[in-house]
Scaffold this motif. Structure first.
Motif, PDB file in Angstrom:
ATOM      1  N   LEU A  63       0.841  -1.209   0.000  1.00 29.95           N
ATOM      2  CA  LEU A  63       0.000   0.000   0.000  1.00 29.95           C
ATOM      3  C   LEU A  63       0.872   1.254   0.000  1.00 29.95           C
ATOM      4  O   LEU A  63       0.556   2.241  -0.677  1.00 29.95           O
ATOM      5  N   GLN A  64       1.969   1.218   0.752  1.00 28.60           N
ATOM      6  CA  GLN A  64       2.864   2.379   0.768  1.00 28.60           C
ATOM      7  C   GLN A  64       3.479   2.617  -0.621  1.00 28.60           C
ATOM      8  O   GLN A  64       3.636   3.761  -1.043  1.00 28.60           O
TER       9      GLN A  64
ATOM     10  N   SER B  73      -7.260   9.646  -0.055  1.00 22.25           N
ATOM     11  CA  SER B  73      -8.106   9.493  -1.238  1.00 22.25           C
ATOM     12  C   SER B  73      -8.934  10.739  -1.482  1.00 22.25           C
ATOM     13  O   SER B  73      -9.122  11.167  -2.633  1.00 22.25           O
TER      14      SER B  73
ATOM     15  N   ALA C 164       0.648  12.048   3.078  1.00 24.76           N
ATOM     16  CA  ALA C 164       1.313  10.758   2.880  1.00 24.76           C
ATOM     17  C   ALA C 164       2.620  10.693   3.639  1.00 24.76           C
ATOM     18  O   ALA C 164       2.974   9.653   4.205  1.00 24.76           O
TER      19      ALA C 164
ATOM     20  N   ASP D 245      -6.557   3.102   8.073  1.00 28.01           N
ATOM     21  CA  ASP D 245      -7.743   3.273   7.230  1.00 28.01           C
ATOM     22  C   ASP D 245      -8.135   4.737   7.136  1.00 28.01           C
ATOM     23  O   ASP D 245      -8.479   5.244   6.056  1.00 28.01           O
TER      24      ASP D 245
ATOM     25  N   LEU E 133      -0.074   9.293   7.105  1.00 31.42           N
ATOM     26  CA  LEU E 133      -0.186   7.943   6.548  1.00 31.42           C
ATOM     27  C   LEU E 133       1.088   7.135   6.793  1.00 31.42           C
ATOM     28  O   LEU E 133       1.041   5.959   7.122  1.00 31.42           O
TER      29      LEU E 133
ATOM     30  N   VAL F  37      -5.688   6.588   4.866  1.00 27.33           N
ATOM     31  CA  VAL F  37      -5.895   6.268   3.448  1.00 27.33           C
ATOM     32  C   VAL F  37      -7.146   6.959   2.921  1.00 27.33           C
ATOM     33  O   VAL F  37      -7.164   7.501   1.800  1.00 27.33           O
TER      34      VAL F  37
ATOM     35  N   ARG G  53      -6.340  -2.076   0.814  1.00 21.14           N
ATOM     36  CA  ARG G  53      -6.925  -2.076   2.176  1.00 21.14           C
ATOM     37  C   ARG G  53      -7.778  -3.323   2.395  1.00 21.14           C
ATOM     38  O   ARG G  53      -7.769  -3.941   3.469  1.00 21.14           O
TER      39      ARG G  53
ATOM     40  N   LEU H  56      -5.901   1.603  -4.003  1.00 25.04           N
ATOM     41  CA  LEU H  56      -5.769   1.773  -2.543  1.00 25.04           C
ATOM     42  C   LEU H  56      -6.869   1.000  -1.811  1.00 25.04           C
ATOM     43  O   LEU H  56      -6.611   0.346  -0.784  1.00 25.04           O
ATOM     44  N   GLN H  57      -8.095   1.044  -2.317  1.00 25.67           N
ATOM     45  CA  GLN H  57      -9.195   0.343  -1.656  1.00 25.67           C
ATOM     46  C   GLN H  57      -8.991  -1.172  -1.733  1.00 25.67           C
ATOM     47  O   GLN H  57      -9.261  -1.896  -0.774  1.00 25.67           O
TER      48      GLN H  57
ATOM     49  N   VAL I  17       0.920   4.290  -2.764  1.00 24.26           N
ATOM     50  CA  VAL I  17       0.802   5.702  -2.403  1.00 24.26           C
ATOM     51  C   VAL I  17       1.937   6.505  -3.018  1.00 24.26           C
ATOM     52  O   VAL I  17       1.741   7.615  -3.562  1.00 24.26           O
TER      53      VAL I  17
END
Length: 452
Positions: free
Chosen positions: A62-63, A129, A144, A122, A148, A125, A88, A84-85, A66
């Motif tokens: 995920l990082q 978004s 970020a 969460d 994050l 993120v 997650r 991203l979703q 981003v």
């Protein structure tokens, strides 16, 4: 004798069978413990590590997503939140699979921390978004790099702590499996050896029992003689306790013939009756004591004044005849968990002992005290006699123990009887002596339980 041999062999072979059954059951029990430890590793610790490691890797992924999105946003191309979703969702899926497994003791706080950190991730993120959706490249970059990144690091740390915890459980489980297997091997070897020993015992037992037959018979004969001697000595102690009041009764009736006035006769008759009642109490208490296996009957109790009302005047008269002053210090009324005969026997034994060994001391005084000590009542009999020899204080309550060189009659069972009766009623005995200044003998008895 043949029947005894058969019984002996039956017992030994029964023990052999029992040993085999015990060995089988023990091995099965230990095998279950090994299985439980192995299942905890394979079905709990290992899957937990697998799922958490996957979730931790997905946080790293995920990082990376981003970072890529930030680069695109800096170039004016704002990404879709779909990747991203999905990332997650994969993290949450792995965490749910982990949390569906049984928890080890002490693991729940780690669960809670992982959930908290994942919630923070969460939120970060979702916030990122929204910044991408609003085309705020600078704000998205700050978010970020700050919120994050911190949330991801904390989440990875929480996952890592939980992974290490489960790794330790797996390591401990593996060690336990090894220890159980080693212990099982040793125990099986021991139990097998025990079975062999029982078998050898069965083979050797018959010959040994033949040699032991005469020894057993001789031992029974000696035991019977010893029991008879003990009974004879105990009978002497009981006779001693009873002869004191009987002698008073006899003297009273003898003196009754010499008295002329009605008051004198009434006093002697009253004294005789009191000692007859005391004899009945002693016999009743000793009989109950013996029939109850040296324990008082449940619910037995007596008011102190019921015994002291007659016992103390009689003891005071006997002490006075020997030129001794007997004093009863003031005390509160109490009820004790024993029979009147036992209480009278204990107190009279200590007082008679003090009278007997006071000797020719110039100060001739005996003091009786009754002291409440919580749930117990302590009775003390203190005299001004010569005291105990130093080597006698620790053994004075043992049977047949008497001072060296004493010429006074007795079996050395009086104080032993006091100890046996007091301890059988849940109490204790003791003595404090100072050579040349006197002794203080004491015993304790429990208070009677209040009526329900």
């Amino acid at each position: 004798m043949q029947a005894n041999h058969l019984r002996f062999l039956s017992v030994v072979f029964g023990l052999v069978i029992l040993s085999f059954v015990t060995t089988t059951g023990y091995i099965g029990h230990r095998a279950r413990a090994i299985d439980e430890a192995a299942v905890a590793i394979s079905d709990n610790a290992a899957p937990s590590i697998l799922h958490l490691s996957a979730a931790r890797s997905e946080v790293r992924n995920l990082q990376l997503i981003v970072e890529r999105d930030l680069d695109q946003a800096a170039a004016g191309i704002f990404p879709s939140p779909t990747e991203l979703q999905e990332s997650r969702a994969r993290i949450h899926q792995d965490v749910r699979r982990y949390q569906q497994l049984p928890a080890f003791p002490g693991e729940e706080p780690l669960w809670e921390r992982a959930n908290r950190e994942l919630t923070h991730l969460d939120d970060a993120v979702a916030h990122l978004s929204s910044q991408f959706a609003a085309h705020h490249a600078r704000e998205a970059s700050q978010l970020a790099r700050g919120e994050l990144q911190s949330a991801a690091r904390q989440t990875v740390d929480a996952f890592m702590d939980t992974i290490e915890f489960n790794a330790k459980q797996a390591h401990d489980g593996a060690q336990r499996v090894g220890e159980l297997r080693a212990g099982l091997s040793r125990s099986a070897l021991f139990l097998t050896g025990l079975c062999v020993l029982w078998t050898l015992a069965a083979a050797m037992g018959l010959g040994y029992s033949l040699h032991r037959r005469d020894d057993l018979l001789e031992g029974q004969r000696r035991q019977a003689i010893e029991r008879a001697e003990e009974l004879e000595q105990f009978a002497g102690r009981v006779a001693h306790d009873i002869l004191n009041p009987l002698s008073v009764v006899s003297s009273a009736f003898y003196a009754l013939d010499l008295m002329r006035t009605a008051d004198e006769r009434a006093s002697l008759v009253q004294r005789g009756r009191a000692n007859v009642r005391r004899i009945q109490q002693i016999l009743d208490g000793l009989l109950r004591f013996a029939c109850a296996g040296a324990r008082p009957e449940p619910g037995t109790q007596v008011a102190l004044e019921e015994v002291f009302g007659e016992l103390i005047p009689e003891l005071r008269a006997q002490a006075s005849e020997a030129g001794i002053t007997l004093t009863l210090e003031p005390h509160a009324p109490v009820r004790l968990a024993c029979s009147p005969g036992i209480l009278g026997s204990l107190v009279s034994n200590l007082v008679h002992n003090a009278i007997k060994y006071l000797g020719d001391r110039s100060e001739r005084r005996i003091t009786v005290r009754v002291l409440e000590r919580g749930a117990m009542v302590r009775f003390e009999v203190e005299d001004t006699g010569p005291g105990l020899p130093p080597d006698l204080e620790r053994t004075v309550f043992d049977p047949y123990v008497r001072a060296r060189g004493t010429l006074l009659p007795g079996f050395g069972l009086g104080l032993a009887t006091v100890k046996k009766a007091a301890e059988a009623h849940g109490g204790r005995v003791g003595v404090r002596s100072v050579v040349g200044r006197g002794c203080l003998f004491w015993f304790e008895l429990p208070l009677a339980a209040p009526p329900s």
